[in-house]
Write an enzyme that holds these catalytic residues in place. Structure first.
Site, PDB file in Angstrom:
ATOM      1  N   ASP A 492       0.730  -1.254   0.083  1.00 53.88           N
ATOM      2  CA  ASP A 492       0.044  -0.116   0.194  1.00 53.88           C
ATOM      3  C   ASP A 492       0.926   1.135  -0.023  1.00 53.88           C
ATOM      4  O   ASP A 492       1.523   1.509   1.069  1.00 53.88           O
ATOM      5  CB  ASP A 492      -1.031  -0.045   1.357  1.00 53.88           C
ATOM      6  CG  ASP A 492      -1.997   0.954   1.366  1.00 53.88           C
ATOM      7  OD1 ASP A 492      -1.702   2.039   0.492  1.00 53.88           O
ATOM      8  OD2 ASP A 492      -2.952   0.953   1.928  1.00 53.88           O
ATOM      9  N   HIS A 493       0.786   2.066  -0.945  1.00 53.49           N
ATOM     10  CA  HIS A 493       1.606   3.224  -1.326  1.00 53.49           C
ATOM     11  C   HIS A 493       1.273   4.269  -0.330  1.00 53.49           C
ATOM     12  O   HIS A 493       2.206   5.357  -0.213  1.00 53.49           O
ATOM     13  CB  HIS A 493       1.744   3.643  -2.823  1.00 53.49           C
ATOM     14  CG  HIS A 493       3.103   4.305  -3.103  1.00 53.49           C
ATOM     15  ND1 HIS A 493       4.081   4.224  -2.442  1.00 53.49           N
ATOM     16  CD2 HIS A 493       3.486   4.981  -4.149  1.00 53.49           C
ATOM     17  CE1 HIS A 493       5.027   5.006  -3.043  1.00 53.49           C
ATOM     18  NE2 HIS A 493       4.626   5.328  -4.039  1.00 53.49           N
ATOM     19  N   ARG A 494       0.228   4.295   0.492  1.00 55.29           N
ATOM     20  CA  ARG A 494      -0.054   5.357   1.299  1.00 55.29           C
ATOM     21  C   ARG A 494       0.838   5.129   2.377  1.00 55.29           C
ATOM     22  O   ARG A 494       0.796   5.880   3.286  1.00 55.29           O
ATOM     23  CB  ARG A 494      -1.631   5.138   1.699  1.00 55.29           C
ATOM     24  CG  ARG A 494      -2.863   5.437   0.496  1.00 55.29           C
ATOM     25  CD  ARG A 494      -3.934   5.106   0.895  1.00 55.29           C
ATOM     26  NE  ARG A 494      -4.436   3.812   1.185  1.00 55.29           N
ATOM     27  CZ  ARG A 494      -5.210   3.239   1.950  1.00 55.29           C
ATOM     28  NH1 ARG A 494      -6.430   4.008   1.998  1.00 55.29           N
ATOM     29  NH2 ARG A 494      -5.610   2.029   2.191  1.00 55.29           N
ATOM     30  N   ILE A 496       3.775   2.646   2.628  1.00 57.52           N
ATOM     31  CA  ILE A 496       5.176   2.320   2.097  1.00 57.52           C
ATOM     32  C   ILE A 496       5.610   2.812   0.993  1.00 57.52           C
ATOM     33  O   ILE A 496       5.021   2.691   0.057  1.00 57.52           O
ATOM     34  CB  ILE A 496       5.224   0.566   2.228  1.00 57.52           C
ATOM     35  CG1 ILE A 496       4.522  -0.093   3.477  1.00 57.52           C
ATOM     36  CG2 ILE A 496       6.601   0.180   1.917  1.00 57.52           C
ATOM     37  CD1 ILE A 496       4.124  -1.381   3.366  1.00 57.52           C
TER      38      ILE A 496
END
Length: 520
Positions: A492-494, A496
């Site tokens: 999850d780029h939010r 990591i």
């Protein structure tokens, strides 16, 4: 009158997760007495007749079957007549406050007798100062290692002070709140010829404290939605807002089916907040091109479809790829295979993958976290539960191996074989697929090189494992044959960023390449 559990179908020894009445309560026909939960369904036991509860013979955590004695009911003339609201809905009379209290008096609310439980954790505080509550309105949700239960209000009134918070542990007799008692019914105000108003957010309600009470329009409700602990937990897992869900159960109680219907409706509505604000694919009559057959999707595939689509559109996915040299790991695994076979289990590569996942999560704690619902902080987990995707005839299931950090390779291999077998046979329980921290999806037994696994929210990362193959590898002097394992890490780029994603998968690859690290 002795009230027993009615015919509830092919169920035996079902857990009581909530007792909804207590001695002295007046109930109408069909008033819910208990909430039961099996591994397949949640159900309520209604009262077959009206009357007053004389005794309750079960408690949360007990197990019952058809014919089990649950309550004693005595006939009460006052309980048989129900008050009717202007809209024709029946209203169950609310039990009066204790005789020792008077209207306007500030009373202490303490934890009642909750059975043989000590140091029980509070997982949810359901009221706050200013809330208007009725008798039996839930104040707290508690969870032990055996049961989830709610602490009800002993009388109606206005909450003045809440003295506990989520996460602390309490016992019988602990002070939890102070409430100003009211001897008149707390009601929901209605303005004539006005459209229905959405429930206001919880907070001070000065009108209820100071204004004279108008005629009763409908029974009081607390500022929190009326739902059992298991339904609240289910809604949290789906990120469903209970305040927006209309309950279909007795007295407006929200059932599990209501949450499912709400989530399905949101996903189909194209609501931008759900990430579904996309043009729909136009319907096509495929029969115009040739013969067709319709085959209904299994229940699991229908649910998975909604969950996976939600996860894909809600969380921005990034996938990192790498190959791990597992030549030495595989040699070591093969050396253990014969001994494991004699002891009745298989030492599979997946046991090593799980062991390495635990070590990597310890090294990178924010991978063992979940984004808080306000999206302003992370919830770090101090436990290590690893989910394993299992391909079953009905669809994909993800049983969870709990406390994997406390188990050796042999223990992991044994438990993995056992839960995977039960998943394929359709015998896995719902609770055995909850509480995961990190998921591994292995397609090594089928084939392929790399793929992009979809997150299993609220987890923030998932590892995809493909089939290992022997390839030439340059060791600095010459090309030598090495067994290389393709790995795909989605995150999850939010939560990591790319650099941490690369560090995690590099570290994980190094653990598999040097099995000595797995023994640390």
């Amino acid at each position: 009158m002795k009230i027993t559990v009615p015919d509830i179908g092919d169920f035996q020894d079902i857990a009581v997760i909530e007792v909804l009445v207590q001695p002295g309560d007046t109930v109408a026909v069909e008033t819910s007495l208990l909430t039961l939960e099996s591994d397949k369904a949640t159900m309520e036991v209604p009262s077959p007749v009206a009357g007053r509860i004389a005794a309750v013979h079960v408690k949360a955590g007990d197990k019952v079957s058809m014919g089990s004695h649950i309550v004693d009911l005595e006939d009460a003339a006052t309980s048989s007549s129900e008050t009717k609201s202007p809209v024709g809905e029946s209203v169950v009379p609310v039990s009066p406050p204790p005789a020792a209290s008077t209207s306007g008096e500030v009373m202490e609310v303490r934890v009642p007798d909750i059975g043989d439980f000590n140091d029980v954790a509070i997982i949810e505080v359901l009221v706050q100062p200013g809330d208007a509550i009725v008798a039996e309105a839930p104040l707290l949700t508690l969870e032990s290692d055996k049961a989830t239960m709610e602490v009800p209000a002993p009388f109606a009134g206005i909450v003045q002070e809440v003295l506990v918070k989520t996460g602390i542990k309490i016992n019988m007799g602990d002070l939890i709140a102070r409430v100003t008692v009211t001897d008149a019914p707390i009601i929901a105000l209605q303005v004539a010829e006005e459209p229905p108003i959405s429930p206001a957010p919880s907070g001070p309600v000065p009108e209820l404290r100071n204004a004279p009470l108008p005629p009763v329009v409908e029974p009081a409700i607390s500022s929190k939605p009326h739902a059992s602990p298991s339904v609240r937990r289910f809604a949290r897992e789906l990120s469903a807002d209970l305040s927006k869900i209309k309950g279909s159960g007795p007295r407006g109680r929200i059932l599990k089916s209501d949450v499912q219907a709400y989530v399905k409706a949101v996903l189909k509505s194209g609501d931008e907040s759900s990430g579904r604000g996309l043009p729909k694919v136009p319907p096509i009559d495929f029969s115009q091109f040739g013969d067709i057959e319709l085959h209904p999707l299994s229940r699991i595939r229908q649910l998975s479809s909604s969950y996976l689509h939600r996860n894909w559109v809600v969380a921005p996915h990034v996938t990192q790829f790498i190959e791990a040299d597992i030549t030495d790991m595989e040699d070591f695994r093969q050396s253990l295979a014969e001994e494991a076979k004699k002891e009745g289990y298989r030492m599979t590569p997946l046991a090593f993958f799980i062991r390495a996942a635990v070590m990597a999560l310890k090294q990178f704690p924010h991978f063992n976290a979940s984004l808080h619902e306000d999206e302003k902080c992370l919830v770090y987990k101090k436990y290590f539960n690893i989910g394993v995707a299992v391909d079953t005839p009905s669809g994909l299931l993800v049983p969870v191996l709990r406390n994997a950090d406390k188990k050796g390779l042999a223990d992991i291999a044994r438990e993995l074989a056992e839960i995977s077998a039960r998943a394929r046979e359709g015998k896995i329980k719902a609770e055995e697929m909850q509480g995961g921290c990190f998921t591994i999806s292995s397609l090594g037994g089928i084939g392929g090189l790399f793929f992009t696994p979809i997150l299993n929210l609220p987890e923030v990362a998932i590892l995809g494992v493909s089939r290992a193959a022997t390839r030439p590898h340059w060791d600095g002097k010459a090309f030598v044959p090495r067994l290389m394992l393709p790995l795909s890490l989605s995150y999850d780029h939010r939560v990591i960023d790319g650099a941490d994603g690369a560090r995690f998968i590099m570290y994980y690859s190094e653990l598999l390449s040097d099995i000595r690290r797995l023994a640390l």
